[in-house]
Enzyme design. Structure first.
Site, PDB file in Angstrom:
ATOM      1  CG  HIS A  55      54.847  42.480  63.078  1.00 57.07           C
ATOM      2  ND1 HIS A  55      54.360  41.084  62.978  1.00 57.07           N
ATOM      3  CD2 HIS A  55      55.797  42.701  63.269  1.00 57.07           C
ATOM      4  CE1 HIS A  55      55.858  40.099  63.335  1.00 57.07           C
ATOM      5  NE2 HIS A  55      56.080  41.988  62.964  1.00 57.07           N
ATOM      6  CG  HIS A  57      58.908  44.084  61.669  1.00 52.40           C
ATOM      7  ND1 HIS A  57      59.103  43.158  62.335  1.00 52.40           N
ATOM      8  CD2 HIS A  57      59.406  44.993  61.013  1.00 52.40           C
ATOM      9  CE1 HIS A  57      59.476  43.935  63.015  1.00 52.40           C
ATOM     10  NE2 HIS A  57      60.108  45.199  62.808  1.00 52.40           N
ATOM     11  CG  ASP A  59      59.887  37.989  59.743  1.00 53.04           C
ATOM     12  OD1 ASP A  59      60.023  39.461  59.220  1.00 53.04           O
ATOM     13  OD2 ASP A  59      60.119  37.816  60.317  1.00 53.04           O
ATOM     14  CG  HIS A  60      56.156  38.755  60.418  1.00 55.59           C
ATOM     15  ND1 HIS A  60      55.034  37.891  60.685  1.00 55.59           N
ATOM     16  CD2 HIS A  60      57.064  38.719  60.784  1.00 55.59           C
ATOM     17  CE1 HIS A  60      56.540  37.547  62.407  1.00 55.59           C
ATOM     18  NE2 HIS A  60      57.352  38.140  61.463  1.00 55.59           N
ATOM     19  CG  HIS A 113      58.095  42.951  67.203  1.00 55.14           C
ATOM     20  ND1 HIS A 113      59.441  42.399  67.786  1.00 55.14           N
ATOM     21  CD2 HIS A 113      57.638  42.500  65.844  1.00 55.14           C
ATOM     22  CE1 HIS A 113      60.109  41.986  66.711  1.00 55.14           C
ATOM     23  NE2 HIS A 113      58.773  42.050  65.654  1.00 55.14           N
ATOM     24  CG  ASP A 132      57.630  38.621  65.493  1.00 50.43           C
ATOM     25  OD1 ASP A 132      57.434  37.324  64.937  1.00 50.43           O
ATOM     26  OD2 ASP A 132      58.390  39.601  63.944  1.00 50.43           O
ATOM     27  CG  HIS A 170      60.521  34.275  63.942  1.00 52.02           C
ATOM     28  ND1 HIS A 170      60.450  34.173  63.259  1.00 52.02           N
ATOM     29  CD2 HIS A 170      59.171  35.195  64.144  1.00 52.02           C
ATOM     30  CE1 HIS A 170      60.573  35.341  62.945  1.00 52.02           C
ATOM     31  NE2 HIS A 170      59.859  36.220  63.468  1.00 52.02           N
TER      32      HIS A 170
HETATM   33 FE    FE Z   1      58.934  37.560  62.754  1.00 49.95          FE
HETATM   34 ZN    ZN Z   2      58.857  41.595  63.354  1.00 51.50          ZN
END
Ligand code: FE
Ligand code: ZN
Length: 255
Positions: A55, A57, A59-60, A113, A132, A170
Site C-alpha cells: 500500500h 504509506h 513506511d512501505h 487499511h 498492514d 509491523h
Molecule cells: Fe505501516
Molecule cells: Zn500502513
C-alpha cells in the site's frame, strides 16, 4: 525453497526480501527505507529485480524511488493508487499473478487499511505477505475503508490453509496482546500465545511470521464471527461485521 529474509526498518517495520536462490532472482516487499535493502544486497550479493508494494504509506514505499534508481528495480503496486504513488512500473489488481523465478504469487485486493491495499499469496509455498491488513493478534487501522470492507478482506485470509505463514509489516504483537487480553481474557490459546511472544521479544527475536491457524484461535478480530466474542461485547447474535466494527472501535480508543 523460496527463501524469505526479514529486515528491520524504522521503529517496528519489517521489509521482506524473497529469493529464488536457484534462479538468482529476488523481490523486495514494502521497502519503506532503501538503506537496509541496499546494505543487505551489498552484503549478500543478491540480485533483486522487483519491488512489490502492499500500500501507499511511506513506511512501505518510501525507499522505492531510490531502489528503482540504484538497482533498476521494477515497481509494482495497486493500479488504483497510480494517481497518488509516483513511479509505478506495473499496475496491479486483484487476481493478477506475479512470478518470482519458479514461484508464483497471487495478488489479493484487501481494502480497509487503505482503499488500494494488496496482499501477495504464494499458494504452493503457503506464505502470505499482508502488509498492514492482518497483524499478529491485531489488524490494521481503518484509514480509508469501512469495517465491512476490512472484515471481508480478513475473511479472505481466514479461508487460506491453516499452515500458512503470515508475514505482516509491523512488530506490533505485544502491544496488540494487551488489547486482545482485554476482550478475550479467558482464552487459554491466547494466554499461551502471549507467553511465547514475550519469550521471543525478550530474546530480541521477531514474532513475525506466524501461523494462520494459531491466529484464528487467538486474534480477536479474526474471531468476530465466533459467538463467544459477540457475547463478550454484549452483541449476542449480531453479525460478524458488527462485532468486528465494535472491536475495531474499542481498539482505536484503547489506552
Ligand atoms: Fe505501516
Ligand atoms: Zn500502513
Amino acid at each position: 525453497m523460496l527463501s524469505v529474509h526479514q529486515l528491520a526498518a524504522f521503529n517496528d517495520n519489517y521489509i521482506h526480501i524473497l529469493l529464488d536462490e536457484a534462479a538468482q532472482e529476488g523481490v523486495v516487499i514494502d521497502p519503506g527505507d532503501a538503506e537496509p535493502v541496499l546494505q543487505a544486497v551489498a552484503q549478500h550479493g543478491w540480485h533483486l529485480t522487483e519491488i512489490w508494494a502492499t500500500h501507499h504509506h511511506a513506511d512501505h514505499v518510501g525507499g522505492a524511488p531510490k531502489l528503482q534508481q540504484k538497482l533498476g528495480l521494477t515497481f509494482s503496486a495497486a493500479g488504483s493508487d497510480a494517481r497518488r504513488l509516483a513511479g509505478i512500473d506495473r499496475a496491479l489488481q486483484d487476481g493478477d499473478r506475479l512470478r518470482l523465478g519458479r514461484y508464483e504469487a497471487q495478488v489479493l485486493a484487501v481494502p480497509g487499511h487503505t482503499s488500494g491495499h494488496l496482499a501477495y499469496w504464494f499458494e504452493d509455498e503457503r506464505r502470505l505477505f499482508c502488509g498492514d491488513t492482518l497483524f499478529a493478534l491485531g489488524c490494521g487501522r481503518l484509514f480509508e475503508g469501512s469495517a465491512d470492507e476490512m472484515w471481508h478482506s480478513l475473511s479472505r485470509f481466514k479461508n487460506l490453509p491453516g499452515e500458512t505463514l503470515v508475514y505482516c509489516a509491523h512488530e506490533y504483537t505485544l502491544a496488540n496482546a494487551r488489547f486482545a487480553l482485554s476482550v478475550d481474557p479467558g482464552n487459554p490459546a491466547l494466554l499461551k500465545r502471549i507467553e511465547e511472544a514475550r519469550a521471543l521479544r525478550d530474546k530480541g527475536l521477531p514474532t513475525v511470521p506466524f501461523r494462520l491457524d494459531l491466529e484464528l484461535e487467538t486474534n480477536p478480530f479474526l474471531r468476530a464471527d465466533r459467538g463467544e466474542m459477540a457475547k463478550a461485547l454484549g452483541l449476542d447474535q449480531a453479525p460478524a461485521e458488527k462485532v468486528f466494527a465494535a472491536l475495531r472501535k474499542l481498539k482505536d480508543d484503547f489506552k
